[in-house]
Design a protein around this motif. Sequence first.
Motif, PDB file in Angstrom:
ATOM      1  N   GLY A  60       0.792  -1.224   0.000  1.00  0.00           N
ATOM      2  CA  GLY A  60       0.000   0.000   0.000  1.00  0.00           C
ATOM      3  C   GLY A  60       0.823   1.271   0.000  1.00  0.00           C
ATOM      4  N   ALA A  61       2.106   1.157   0.178  1.00  0.00           N
ATOM      5  CA  ALA A  61       3.024   2.301   0.120  1.00  0.00           C
ATOM      6  C   ALA A  61       4.220   1.885  -0.728  1.00  0.00           C
ATOM      7  CB  ALA A  61       3.461   2.716   1.525  1.00  0.00           C
ATOM      8  N   ALA A  62       5.167   2.798  -0.898  1.00  0.00           N
ATOM      9  CA  ALA A  62       6.329   2.470  -1.728  1.00  0.00           C
ATOM     10  C   ALA A  62       7.545   3.265  -1.281  1.00  0.00           C
ATOM     11  CB  ALA A  62       6.041   2.772  -3.190  1.00  0.00           C
ATOM     12  N   LEU A  63       8.689   2.669  -1.508  1.00  0.00           N
ATOM     13  CA  LEU A  63       9.967   3.353  -1.395  1.00  0.00           C
ATOM     14  C   LEU A  63      10.527   3.389  -2.802  1.00  0.00           C
ATOM     15  CD1 LEU A  63      12.460   4.560   0.012  1.00  0.00           C
ATOM     16  CD2 LEU A  63      13.288   2.200   0.296  1.00  0.00           C
ATOM     17  N   THR A  64      10.796   4.602  -3.296  1.00  0.00           N
ATOM     18  CA  THR A  64      11.323   4.762  -4.643  1.00  0.00           C
ATOM     19  C   THR A  64      12.763   5.244  -4.559  1.00  0.00           C
ATOM     20  OG1 THR A  64       9.142   5.248  -5.540  1.00  0.00           O
ATOM     21  CG2 THR A  64      11.039   5.989  -6.834  1.00  0.00           C
ATOM     22  N   LEU A  65      13.644   4.526  -5.240  1.00  0.00           N
ATOM     23  CA  LEU A  65      15.039   4.937  -5.372  1.00  0.00           C
ATOM     24  C   LEU A  65      15.169   5.566  -6.755  1.00  0.00           C
ATOM     25  CD1 LEU A  65      16.849   1.682  -4.153  1.00  0.00           C
ATOM     26  CD2 LEU A  65      16.093   3.629  -2.774  1.00  0.00           C
ATOM     27  N   VAL A  66      15.689   6.782  -6.800  1.00  0.00           N
ATOM     28  CA  VAL A  66      15.844   7.460  -8.084  1.00  0.00           C
ATOM     29  C   VAL A  66      17.290   7.909  -8.238  1.00  0.00           C
ATOM     30  CG1 VAL A  66      15.086   9.713  -7.199  1.00  0.00           C
ATOM     31  CG2 VAL A  66      14.904   9.235  -9.626  1.00  0.00           C
ATOM     32  N   PRO A  67      17.900   7.622  -9.395  1.00  0.00           N
ATOM     33  CA  PRO A  67      19.262   8.105  -9.619  1.00  0.00           C
ATOM     34  C   PRO A  67      19.243   9.632  -9.767  1.00  0.00           C
ATOM     35  CG  PRO A  67      18.459   6.922 -11.551  1.00  0.00           C
ATOM     36  CD  PRO A  67      17.402   6.808 -10.501  1.00  0.00           C
ATOM     37  N   ALA A  68      20.270  10.278  -9.257  1.00  0.00           N
ATOM     38  CA  ALA A  68      20.330  11.740  -9.251  1.00  0.00           C
ATOM     39  C   ALA A  68      20.125  12.341 -10.635  1.00  0.00           C
ATOM     40  CB  ALA A  68      21.651  12.203  -8.650  1.00  0.00           C
ATOM     41  N   SER A  69      20.656  11.701 -11.669  1.00  0.00           N
ATOM     42  CA  SER A  69      20.533  12.254 -13.017  1.00  0.00           C
ATOM     43  C   SER A  69      19.096  12.248 -13.529  1.00  0.00           C
ATOM     44  CB  SER A  69      21.427  11.487 -13.995  1.00  0.00           C
ATOM     45  OG  SER A  69      20.985  10.147 -14.104  1.00  0.00           O
ATOM     46  N   ASP A  70      18.206  11.513 -12.890  1.00  0.00           N
ATOM     47  CA  ASP A  70      16.808  11.427 -13.325  1.00  0.00           C
ATOM     48  C   ASP A  70      15.822  12.039 -12.340  1.00  0.00           C
ATOM     49  OD1 ASP A  70      17.000   9.976 -15.880  1.00  0.00           O
ATOM     50  OD2 ASP A  70      17.920   8.436 -14.617  1.00  0.00           O
ATOM     51  N   LEU A  71      16.317  12.692 -11.305  1.00  0.00           N
ATOM     52  CA  LEU A  71      15.412  13.259 -10.305  1.00  0.00           C
ATOM     53  C   LEU A  71      14.448  14.271 -10.908  1.00  0.00           C
ATOM     54  CD1 LEU A  71      14.399  13.572  -7.422  1.00  0.00           C
ATOM     55  CD2 LEU A  71      16.255  15.223  -7.029  1.00  0.00           C
ATOM     56  N   THR A  72      14.928  15.119 -11.793  1.00  0.00           N
ATOM     57  CA  THR A  72      14.041  16.147 -12.334  1.00  0.00           C
ATOM     58  C   THR A  72      12.924  15.576 -13.212  1.00  0.00           C
ATOM     59  OG1 THR A  72      15.514  16.602 -14.187  1.00  0.00           O
ATOM     60  CG2 THR A  72      15.787  17.968 -12.213  1.00  0.00           C
ATOM     61  N   ALA A  73      13.083  14.361 -13.702  1.00  0.00           N
ATOM     62  CA  ALA A  73      11.997  13.717 -14.441  1.00  0.00           C
ATOM     63  C   ALA A  73      10.857  13.343 -13.501  1.00  0.00           C
ATOM     64  CB  ALA A  73      12.498  12.476 -15.173  1.00  0.00           C
ATOM     65  N   LEU A  74      11.179  13.113 -12.250  1.00  0.00           N
ATOM     66  CA  LEU A  74      10.190  12.745 -11.242  1.00  0.00           C
ATOM     67  C   LEU A  74       9.650  13.985 -10.537  1.00  0.00           C
ATOM     68  CD1 LEU A  74       8.961  10.211  -9.822  1.00  0.00           C
ATOM     69  CD2 LEU A  74      10.851  10.374  -8.209  1.00  0.00           C
ATOM     70  N   LEU A  75      10.571  14.868 -10.131  1.00  0.00           N
ATOM     71  CA  LEU A  75      10.225  16.104  -9.421  1.00  0.00           C
ATOM     72  C   LEU A  75      10.912  17.267 -10.126  1.00  0.00           C
ATOM     73  CD1 LEU A  75      10.673  14.831  -5.742  1.00  0.00           C
ATOM     74  CD2 LEU A  75       8.512  15.292  -6.910  1.00  0.00           C
ATOM     75  N   PRO A  76      10.241  17.872 -11.093  1.00  0.00           N
ATOM     76  CA  PRO A  76      10.867  18.932 -11.887  1.00  0.00           C
ATOM     77  C   PRO A  76      11.464  20.050 -11.028  1.00  0.00           C
ATOM     78  CG  PRO A  76       8.770  18.303 -12.843  1.00  0.00           C
ATOM     79  CD  PRO A  76       8.865  17.605 -11.517  1.00  0.00           C
ATOM     80  N   GLY A  77      12.734  20.353 -11.332  1.00  0.00           N
ATOM     81  CA  GLY A  77      13.424  21.443 -10.644  1.00  0.00           C
ATOM     82  C   GLY A  77      14.107  21.066  -9.346  1.00  0.00           C
ATOM     83  N   GLU A  78      13.884  19.865  -8.860  1.00  0.00           N
ATOM     84  CA  GLU A  78      14.480  19.468  -7.579  1.00  0.00           C
ATOM     85  C   GLU A  78      15.932  19.050  -7.751  1.00  0.00           C
ATOM     86  OE1 GLU A  78      12.875  19.505  -4.277  1.00  0.00           O
ATOM     87  OE2 GLU A  78      11.884  20.909  -5.619  1.00  0.00           O
ATOM     88  N   ARG A  79      16.736  19.356  -6.731  1.00  0.00           N
ATOM     89  CA  ARG A  79      18.144  18.959  -6.697  1.00  0.00           C
ATOM     90  C   ARG A  79      18.477  18.535  -5.277  1.00  0.00           C
ATOM     91  NH1 ARG A  79      19.470  23.619 -10.379  1.00  0.00           N
ATOM     92  NH2 ARG A  79      19.933  22.556 -12.333  1.00  0.00           N
ATOM     93  N   PRO A  80      19.079  17.388  -5.117  1.00  0.00           N
ATOM     94  CA  PRO A  80      19.446  16.969  -3.756  1.00  0.00           C
ATOM     95  C   PRO A  80      20.612  17.806  -3.234  1.00  0.00           C
ATOM     96  CG  PRO A  80      20.317  15.428  -5.347  1.00  0.00           C
ATOM     97  CD  PRO A  80      19.476  16.405  -6.120  1.00  0.00           C
ATOM     98  N   THR A  81      20.613  18.053  -1.941  1.00  0.00           N
ATOM     99  CA  THR A  81      21.722  18.791  -1.335  1.00  0.00           C
ATOM    100  C   THR A  81      22.906  17.885  -1.053  1.00  0.00           C
ATOM    101  OG1 THR A  81      20.760  18.478   0.852  1.00  0.00           O
ATOM    102  CG2 THR A  81      20.206  20.519  -0.310  1.00  0.00           C
ATOM    103  N   ALA A  82      22.642  16.605  -0.925  1.00  0.00           N
ATOM    104  CA  ALA A  82      23.672  15.593  -0.678  1.00  0.00           C
ATOM    105  C   ALA A  82      23.118  14.272  -1.195  1.00  0.00           C
ATOM    106  CB  ALA A  82      23.977  15.500   0.810  1.00  0.00           C
ATOM    107  N   LEU A  83      23.980  13.290  -1.308  1.00  0.00           N
ATOM    108  CA  LEU A  83      23.532  11.961  -1.745  1.00  0.00           C
ATOM    109  C   LEU A  83      24.080  10.904  -0.807  1.00  0.00           C
ATOM    110  CD1 LEU A  83      24.041  12.227  -5.600  1.00  0.00           C
ATOM    111  CD2 LEU A  83      21.895  12.324  -4.350  1.00  0.00           C
ATOM    112  N   PRO A  84      23.316   9.911  -0.469  1.00  0.00           N
ATOM    113  CA  PRO A  84      21.896   9.774  -0.754  1.00  0.00           C
ATOM    114  C   PRO A  84      21.080  10.769   0.079  1.00  0.00           C
ATOM    115  CG  PRO A  84      22.608   7.992   0.678  1.00  0.00           C
ATOM    116  CD  PRO A  84      23.838   8.803   0.323  1.00  0.00           C
TER     117      PRO A  84
END
Length: 139
Positions: A60-84
């Motif tokens: 009923g819920a999910a954990l999504t792992l997204v590679p940094a190079s594809d983050l904006t495809a999921l959340l436009p304009g977002e940039r992580p401050t650190a990884l992970p």
Amino acid sequence: MDPDIQGARRRQHPNGAVDLVEAVLCVADEELTMIQRRYATYLGRPARPRGPARVFDLDGAALTLVPASDLTALLPGERPTALPALVGYTVAVQHLARTRDLLHRNGLPAQDTPTGDIFVPAEAALGTAVVFRQAVLPS
């Protein structure tokens, strides 16, 4: 669970939230496979691909792992401050349009995702994007 704590929870949130349905962890591209294996071990289940992301279905819920190079495809304009980094979480709401209106009335920016959800960018949400998704309510 402590019944006193559970009893103190708000039954109706003004944004119409009914459930926490997803957490999004952004990882370095080269670490995606290693981190996916680690979480498969933690969770005792495999991930499924969703484009470049990997999704762990959690009953009923999910954990999504997204590679940094594809983050904006999921959340436009977002940039992580650190990884992970935990870059977003998704809340199911009763009425997506009402939630959008509430956000605007309170001066919060609401952007669309490619999948039709809306989100408040991390910059306006204390460091982690808050995604709102229409809940699938029982008939």
